[in-house]
Design a protein around this motif. Structure first.
Motif, PDB file in Angstrom:
ATOM      1  N   ARG A  64       0.705  -1.330  -0.023  1.00 39.30           N
ATOM      2  CA  ARG A  64       0.100   0.155   0.064  1.00 39.30           C
ATOM      3  C   ARG A  64       0.854   1.212  -0.085  1.00 39.30           C
ATOM      4  N   SER A  74      -2.411   3.521  -3.619  1.00 35.70           N
ATOM      5  CA  SER A  74      -2.133   2.141  -4.453  1.00 35.70           C
ATOM      6  C   SER A  74      -2.456   1.156  -3.347  1.00 35.70           C
ATOM      7  N   HIS A  75      -3.088   0.114  -3.828  1.00 32.36           N
ATOM      8  CA  HIS A  75      -3.238  -1.269  -3.360  1.00 32.36           C
ATOM      9  C   HIS A  75      -2.952  -2.430  -4.204  1.00 32.36           C
ATOM     10  N   LYS A 122      -2.261  -7.823  -8.869  1.00 32.45           N
ATOM     11  CA  LYS A 122      -3.495  -7.146  -8.885  1.00 32.45           C
ATOM     12  C   LYS A 122      -3.414  -5.896  -8.314  1.00 32.45           C
ATOM     13  N   ARG A 173      -4.772  -1.733  -7.579  1.00 32.83           N
ATOM     14  CA  ARG A 173      -5.956  -0.712  -7.651  1.00 32.83           C
ATOM     15  C   ARG A 173      -5.240   0.696  -7.202  1.00 32.83           C
ATOM     16  N   TYR A 174      -5.681   1.557  -8.134  1.00 35.15           N
ATOM     17  CA  TYR A 174      -5.026   2.762  -7.969  1.00 35.15           C
ATOM     18  C   TYR A 174      -6.189   3.703  -7.723  1.00 35.15           C
ATOM     19  N   VAL A 175      -6.133   4.497  -6.537  1.00 35.16           N
ATOM     20  CA  VAL A 175      -7.496   5.526  -6.441  1.00 35.16           C
ATOM     21  C   VAL A 175      -6.655   6.749  -6.300  1.00 35.16           C
TER      22      VAL A 175
END
Length: 190
Positions: free
Chosen positions: A155, A159-160, A182, A184-186
């Motif tokens: 993290r 980003s995760h 895998k 995920r970006y916020v």
């Protein structure tokens, strides 16, 4: 007929004696286990300590702190309770590796962090905050390398990232996941 009863009585008595002897035996530890325990006696320990290793120029390279470390002479290993390792970098905040327990050997040239392992870095002017959670991380302290083949979660700044296996080369300020990644970006709201 008396001989038959005498024979059966003798056999029965022998069975009772042998049975009592066999059933009583499990209370005693097997000889090989007691020898193994004897070999694993520690020869020295240290408590509430910090080890600081420097590079060729005398600057801090890595640091190990823990509440307790025990040495076993039979295999020249150190067992460390709650190890806290800092890897210093040329720029930015140091990387911190914290685990439930650890083991080291070869004169602290190689180590293994076990249980829940957290690799983190505080935010600084030259780097964002980051955190990687995994288990069983192998270290080469002098090279400032850490590796795992276990599942890991990273993290940092929105980003995760999840994956299997990770490698940190803290001398070059790199940390990456190896496979089955895998992400995920916020983005941060402005």
């Amino acid at each position: 007929m008396n001989r038959r009863w005498l024979y059966q009585g003798t056999v029965l008595a022998l069975l009772v004696i042998v049975g009592w002897w066999v059933l009583d035996e499990p209370d005693r530890p097997p000889r090989s286990e007691s020898l193994v325990e004897e070999e694993r006696r520690p020869d020295n320990f240290t408590e509430n300590f910090t080890i600081l290793a420097t590079n060729a120029q005398g600057a801090p390279a890595w640091e190990l702190s823990a509440p307790r470390m025990v040495h076993f002479e039979d295999d020249d290993t150190w067992e460390v309770d709650s190890p806290d390792v800092l890897y210093y970098t040329d720029a930015g905040e140091p990387w911190r590796l914290v685990a439930e327990r650890g083991r080291a050997w070869s004169g602290l040239e190689e180590a293994l962090l076990e249980g829940e392992v957290r690799i983190s870095r505080e935010a600084g002017p030259d780097n964002a905050a980051a955190r990687l959670d995994t288990s069983e991380v192998r270290l080469w302290p002098d090279d400032r390398i850490a590796e795992t083949d276990r599942p890991a979660v990273y993290r940092s700044a929105g980003s995760h990232v999840e994956g299997t296996g990770a490698r940190g080369d803290f001398a070059r300020d790199l940390l990456h996941l190896r496979s089955e990644v895998k992400a995920r970006y916020v983005p941060h709201a402005q």
